[in-house]
Design a protein around this motif. Sequence first.
Motif, short mmCIF file in Angstrom:
data_model
loop_
_atom_site.label_atom_id
_atom_site.label_comp_id
_atom_site.label_asym_id
_atom_site.label_seq_id
_atom_site.Cartn_x
_atom_site.Cartn_y
_atom_site.Cartn_z
N GLY A 1 56.77 -57.16 -20.54
CA GLY A 1 58.00 -57.34 -21.31
C GLY A 1 58.20 -58.64 -21.94
O GLY A 1 57.63 -59.50 -22.33
N PHE B 1 53.07 -64.95 -16.64
CA PHE B 1 52.99 -63.71 -15.87
C PHE B 1 51.72 -62.92 -16.19
O PHE B 1 51.22 -62.20 -15.34
N LYS B 2 51.21 -63.08 -17.41
CA LYS B 2 49.97 -62.38 -17.75
C LYS B 2 48.81 -62.93 -16.93
O LYS B 2 47.95 -62.17 -16.47
N TRP C 1 55.49 -56.80 -5.27
CA TRP C 1 55.08 -58.01 -5.98
C TRP C 1 54.28 -57.66 -7.23
O TRP C 1 54.53 -58.20 -8.30
N TYR D 1 54.33 -54.90 -8.92
CA TYR D 1 55.25 -54.25 -9.87
C TYR D 1 56.09 -55.31 -10.60
O TYR D 1 56.22 -55.26 -11.82
N TYR D 2 56.61 -56.27 -9.86
CA TYR D 2 57.44 -57.33 -10.45
C TYR D 2 56.64 -58.12 -11.48
O TYR D 2 57.10 -58.32 -12.61
N VAL D 3 55.45 -58.53 -11.12
CA VAL D 3 54.63 -59.34 -12.03
C VAL D 3 54.21 -58.53 -13.25
O VAL D 3 54.26 -59.01 -14.37
N THR D 4 53.83 -57.28 -13.03
CA THR D 4 53.38 -56.44 -14.14
C THR D 4 54.50 -56.19 -15.14
O THR D 4 54.29 -56.27 -16.35
N THR D 5 55.70 -55.91 -14.66
CA THR D 5 56.82 -55.65 -15.57
C THR D 5 57.18 -56.91 -16.36
O THR D 5 57.55 -56.83 -17.53
N ARG D 6 57.06 -58.06 -15.74
CA ARG D 6 57.36 -59.31 -16.44
C ARG D 6 56.26 -59.66 -17.45
O ARG D 6 56.54 -60.22 -18.50
N ALA D 7 55.03 -59.31 -17.14
CA ALA D 7 53.91 -59.60 -18.05
C ALA D 7 53.96 -58.72 -19.29
O ALA D 7 53.61 -59.16 -20.38
#
Length: 46
Positions: free
Chosen positions: A46, A2-3, A36, A38-44
Amino acid sequence: MFKILAKINHWVLPNYTKEQLDLTKATKMQKAIIAWKYYVTTRAVG
């Protein structure tokens, strides 16, 4: 994973914060891009 995706998003997708996009006037495509990112950023993070 995700990063890497977050970095690609940063380079490829538009930055609506700098454009000062009003979310009430955003199109469905713009809202989908925001969701999209937001989803990727939160996963990267956390």
